[in-house]
Design an enzyme around this catalytic site. Structure first.
Site, mmCIF file in Angstrom:
data_model
loop_
_atom_site.group_PDB
_atom_site.id
_atom_site.type_symbol
_atom_site.label_atom_id
_atom_site.label_comp_id
_atom_site.label_asym_id
_atom_site.label_seq_id
_atom_site.Cartn_x
_atom_site.Cartn_y
_atom_site.Cartn_z
ATOM 1 C CD GLU A 144 46.472 37.706 36.731
ATOM 2 O OE1 GLU A 144 47.395 37.416 37.645
ATOM 3 O OE2 GLU A 144 46.451 37.100 35.788
ATOM 4 C CD GLU A 165 50.308 39.551 34.620
ATOM 5 O OE1 GLU A 165 51.180 38.820 34.407
ATOM 6 O OE2 GLU A 165 49.793 40.061 35.335
HETATM 7 C C1 BG6 Z 1 50.457 37.114 37.261
HETATM 8 C C2 BG6 Z 1 50.127 35.884 36.239
HETATM 9 O O1 BG6 Z 1 51.538 37.794 36.774
HETATM 10 O O2 BG6 Z 1 50.919 36.712 38.339
HETATM 11 C C3 BG6 Z 1 49.484 34.686 37.118
HETATM 12 O O3 BG6 Z 1 49.081 36.603 35.472
HETATM 13 C C4 BG6 Z 1 50.523 34.333 38.127
HETATM 14 O O4 BG6 Z 1 49.529 33.450 35.998
HETATM 15 C C5 BG6 Z 1 50.361 35.692 39.112
HETATM 16 O O5 BG6 Z 1 50.372 33.044 38.533
HETATM 17 C C6 BG6 Z 1 51.310 35.440 40.488
HETATM 18 O O6 BG6 Z 1 52.610 35.253 40.065
HETATM 19 P P1 BG6 Z 1 53.562 34.017 40.754
HETATM 20 O O7 BG6 Z 1 54.757 34.468 40.350
HETATM 21 O O8 BG6 Z 1 53.350 34.543 42.296
HETATM 22 O O9 BG6 Z 1 52.800 32.907 40.682
#
Ligand code: BG6
Length: 471
Positions: A374, A163
């Protein structure tokens, strides 16, 4: 429809969010080790010093993942464990840790999917200018080569960067991530280019080694849609996609930056400080990408800005994905819509937006191999009599896996799905309050692990190759 046998069902984590052991066994400090200690930067001052102690408990965690039936585990390597100052001497204990972690996965037949950079940068490199300094890219390529040589015999899937848009924009636009700089688009665009150049060099190096694995990178996948079909909001969506998608995907997949954005940046003096040789390398590397990883949480609903823009103050809460902020060039703003569903953190829940976005990608880029690296729901899980009843997460993942299945039906080439996250972990700015995992971690009870309802549910999904999903 069943998912094909070679479709990988996995789950993901990242080093800073799970490992802890921040100075154990010779690991050097990172930008995040320092940044989280600045008062006010994170929810209740939480940090990853201990995180969920995955560094010391990885065997227990991998055993649980195996019990869940995970076919693949995506994790990241902390650069500062391998090279404590970012360059120079290798810390053998760091290499040993990842060798053990990889071997533990393989012991259970879990495919390790390794991210080389998930935001934790060795502190000396951060101090020397981080990704604004082109030498960071040189150091990264050397670090990546060390990882290929150490782990590439067993790791056949590498992600160079996670990202770029997030660490570049939160680092230099909203200031919510290190180095905490606000409203500096010149630096933001410079960082993106320096990262893409480092990516290009790295995959060229990887291919030279003939390890016969796959290499790619993971991008945020946040397709923009206009709030309505008016001409100006269709334009707003096109503009948002040019800046947030094409700017990031084109240099990787096509080997060149999108003309639409380039022309505008040229006119406003924001073009990155690139050289012809760098652009040539990016072009040369494009066909060597084996896949692109997509991290999808939500789409973006956009509206064209006309006239005065209300200033939205950047806060920790709205800096990481909730709607409201105008684009840096004041062309559009992201909007929360009354007829859409949102999480407690105001992230839109939209499996439909996922399908149409994937189809849009296929139409634009052709038959690229994608992994969903993800996807998941950040929530405060309900606990009743000690049972973690994370039904909203089950619904969320169910619907998004159905969306992936639908996209495959429509001809999109998706080869795997990694839920975020395998286990509850540190949310960068939201502490441990925002949970994502299939496995609960009890911070009041010596970080004890416990299976959530979703753990059992996902196991069945994997066993039935998706037949148990509810359409
Ligand atoms: C993604 C990242 O952007 O979102 C993760 O790659 C991150 O590392 C995930 O934890 C969720 O984001 P947040 O801010 O809800 O923890």
């Amino acid at each position: 429809m069943k998912f094909a046998n070679d479709f990988l069902f996995g789950a993901a984590t990242a080093s800073y969010q799970v490992e802890g052991a921040w100075d154990q066994d010779g690991k050097g400090p990172t930008n995040w080790d320092e940044f989280v200690k600045i008062p006010g930067k994170t929810f209740e001052g939480t940090n990853g010093d201990i995180a969920i102690d995955h560094y010391n408990r990885y065997k227990e965690d991998i055993k649980l993942m195996a019990e869940m039936g995970l076919e693949s585990y995506r994790f990241s390597i902390s650069w500062a464990r391998i090279l404590p100052t970012g360059t120079g001497e290798i810390n053998q204990k760091g290499i040993d840790f990842y060798n053990n972690l990889i071997d533990e996965c393989l012991k259970y037949g879990i495919v390790p999917f390794v991210t080389l950079y998930h935001w934790d940068l060795p502190l000396p490199l951060e101090k020397a200018g981080a990704w604004l300094n082109k030498e960071t890219g040189d150091a990264y390529v050397e670090y990546a080569k060390i990882c290929f040589n150490a782990f590439g015999d067993r790791v056949k899937h590498f992600i160079t960067f996670n990202e770029t848009v997030v660490f570049a924009s939160l680092g230099y636009m909203s200031g919510a991530h290190p180095p905490g700089i606000q409203n500096d688009p010149k630096k933001y665009f410079d960082v993106t280019h320096n990262v893409f150049y480092a990516h290009a060099r790295t995959i060229i190096e990887y291919k030279k080694l003939k390890q016969y694995g796959e290499i790619g990178l993971s991008h945020v996948f946040c397709p923009a849609y206009g709030v309505d079909d008016s001409e100006e909001n269709i334009f707003a969506a096109m503009h948002a996609n040019q800046y947030n998608m094409n700017w990031f995907y084109d240099p990787i997949l096509k080997g060149e930056y999108p003309e639409y954005v380039v022309k505008q940046l040229e006119a406003s003096g924001l073009l990155p400080n690139w050289t012809d040789a760098e652009l040539k390398t990016i072009k040369q590397a494009a066909p060597l990408n084996d896949f692109m990883g997509l991290n999808y949480y939500q789409p973006m609903r956009v509206e064209k800005i006309n006239g005065e823009v209300e200033k939205v103050e950047i806060t920790r809460e709205n800096s990481t994905g909730s709607p409201g902020n105008p684009s840096f060039d004041h062309v559009y703003k992201s909007v929360k819509m009354a007829d859409k569903k949102y999480t407690k953190w105001d992230w839109e829940i939209s499996p439909e937006g996922f399908v149409s976005g994937l189809v849009m990608l296929k139409e634009h880029y052709g038959q690229i191999k994608f992994y969903i690296t993800e996807n998941g729901l950040g929530d405060e899980d309900v606990i009743i009599n000690g049972d973690i009843l994370d039904t909203p997460r089950i619904d969320f993942i169910n619907d998004h896996l159905c969306a992936v299945r639908e996209a495959i039906k429509q001809g999109v080439h998706v080869k795997g799905y990694y839920a975020w996250s395998a286990i509850d972990l540190l949310s960068w700015l939201n502490g441990y309050k925002k949970q994502y995992g299939f496995i609960y971690v009890d911070h009041a009870n010596d970080l004890a692990r416990k299976k959530k309802a979703s753990f059992h549910w996902f196991k069945e999904v994997i066993e039935t190759r998706g037949e148990s999903l509810k359409d």
